[in-house]
Design a protein around this motif. Sequence first.
Motif, PDB file in Angstrom:
ATOM      1  N   CYS A   1     -62.146 104.164  -5.052  1.00 63.33           N
ATOM      2  CA  CYS A   1     -63.380 104.236  -4.265  1.00 63.33           C
ATOM      3  C   CYS A   1     -64.448 103.235  -4.714  1.00 63.33           C
ATOM      4  O   CYS A   1     -65.552 103.251  -4.184  1.00 63.33           O
ATOM      5  CB  CYS A   1     -63.945 105.645  -4.332  1.00 63.33           C
ATOM      6  N   GLU A   2     -64.141 102.401  -5.707  1.00 63.47           N
ATOM      7  CA  GLU A   2     -65.077 101.398  -6.255  1.00 63.47           C
ATOM      8  C   GLU A   2     -66.294 102.033  -6.935  1.00 63.47           C
ATOM      9  O   GLU A   2     -67.347 101.419  -7.050  1.00 63.47           O
ATOM     10  CB  GLU A   2     -65.552 100.428  -5.153  1.00 63.47           C
ATOM     11  N   GLY A   3     -66.171 103.264  -7.387  1.00 63.61           N
ATOM     12  CA  GLY A   3     -67.259 103.935  -8.092  1.00 63.61           C
ATOM     13  C   GLY A   3     -67.328 103.526  -9.556  1.00 63.61           C
ATOM     14  O   GLY A   3     -66.433 102.864 -10.083  1.00 63.61           O
ATOM     15  N   LYS A   4     -68.378 103.937 -10.233  1.00 65.38           N
ATOM     16  CA  LYS A   4     -68.555 103.640 -11.647  1.00 65.38           C
ATOM     17  C   LYS A   4     -67.623 104.512 -12.486  1.00 65.38           C
ATOM     18  O   LYS A   4     -67.285 105.628 -12.105  1.00 65.38           O
ATOM     19  CB  LYS A   4     -69.995 103.874 -12.078  1.00 65.38           C
ATOM     20  N   VAL A   5     -67.256 103.994 -13.653  1.00 66.38           N
ATOM     21  CA  VAL A   5     -66.341 104.697 -14.547  1.00 66.38           C
ATOM     22  C   VAL A   5     -67.114 105.178 -15.768  1.00 66.38           C
ATOM     23  O   VAL A   5     -67.962 104.471 -16.307  1.00 66.38           O
ATOM     24  CB  VAL A   5     -65.178 103.770 -14.973  1.00 66.38           C
ATOM     25  N   VAL A   6     -66.822 106.402 -16.210  1.00 72.26           N
ATOM     26  CA  VAL A   6     -67.442 106.963 -17.401  1.00 72.26           C
ATOM     27  C   VAL A   6     -66.337 107.323 -18.394  1.00 72.26           C
ATOM     28  O   VAL A   6     -65.270 107.778 -18.002  1.00 72.26           O
ATOM     29  CB  VAL A   6     -68.324 108.184 -17.045  1.00 72.26           C
ATOM     30  N   ALA A   7     -66.600 107.056 -19.675  1.00 73.05           N
ATOM     31  CA  ALA A   7     -65.662 107.401 -20.749  1.00 73.05           C
ATOM     32  C   ALA A   7     -66.168 108.672 -21.426  1.00 73.05           C
ATOM     33  O   ALA A   7     -67.341 108.763 -21.796  1.00 73.05           O
ATOM     34  CB  ALA A   7     -65.555 106.272 -21.755  1.00 73.05           C
ATOM     35  N   ILE A   8     -65.280 109.646 -21.597  1.00 71.05           N
ATOM     36  CA  ILE A   8     -65.639 110.916 -22.214  1.00 71.05           C
ATOM     37  C   ILE A   8     -64.790 111.107 -23.466  1.00 71.05           C
ATOM     38  O   ILE A   8     -63.566 111.021 -23.402  1.00 71.05           O
ATOM     39  CB  ILE A   8     -65.417 112.085 -21.238  1.00 71.05           C
ATOM     40  N   ASP A   9     -65.452 111.345 -24.597  1.00 73.85           N
ATOM     41  CA  ASP A   9     -64.755 111.632 -25.847  1.00 73.85           C
ATOM     42  C   ASP A   9     -64.572 113.141 -25.966  1.00 73.85           C
ATOM     43  O   ASP A   9     -65.537 113.901 -25.854  1.00 73.85           O
ATOM     44  CB  ASP A   9     -65.544 111.114 -27.048  1.00 73.85           C
ATOM     45  N   ILE A  10     -63.317 113.565 -26.181  1.00 73.56           N
ATOM     46  CA  ILE A  10     -62.981 114.982 -26.217  1.00 73.56           C
ATOM     47  C   ILE A  10     -62.266 115.304 -27.522  1.00 73.56           C
ATOM     48  O   ILE A  10     -61.382 114.570 -27.946  1.00 73.56           O
ATOM     49  CB  ILE A  10     -62.080 115.351 -25.021  1.00 73.56           C
ATOM     50  N   GLU A  11     -62.675 116.417 -28.149  1.00 76.76           N
ATOM     51  CA  GLU A  11     -62.003 116.906 -29.345  1.00 76.76           C
ATOM     52  C   GLU A  11     -61.196 118.142 -28.963  1.00 76.76           C
ATOM     53  O   GLU A  11     -61.735 119.099 -28.423  1.00 76.76           O
ATOM     54  CB  GLU A  11     -63.018 117.275 -30.418  1.00 76.76           C
ATOM     55  N   SER A  12     -59.894 118.108 -29.224  1.00 78.78           N
ATOM     56  CA  SER A  12     -59.020 119.244 -28.944  1.00 78.78           C
ATOM     57  C   SER A  12     -58.625 119.911 -30.254  1.00 78.78           C
ATOM     58  O   SER A  12     -58.326 119.240 -31.231  1.00 78.78           O
ATOM     59  CB  SER A  12     -57.759 118.792 -28.214  1.00 78.78           C
TER      60      SER A  12
END
Length: 69
Positions: free
Chosen positions: A26-37
């Motif tokens: 969709c040509e939208g912005k990308v966000v990076a999410i840091d996750i701790e499992s």
Amino acid sequence: MRLLFVCIEEARELGRQAASGRCPHCEGKVVAIDIESKWKFCCLPIAYIDKRKYFCTLCSRRLVLYDYC
């Protein structure tokens, strides 16, 4: 005799930041999410895993980053 093993995964978000590039759908912005499992076996923690996942802010799709050699 059968044994039943119960593993539980708990995940929490550590942080968010803007990533470079655009969503190919969709040509939208990308966000990076840091996750701790945190994996638990019968209430005993057995593993801690940190991951970075990428999502589009418009269509909410999970994006996969391929590393070409």
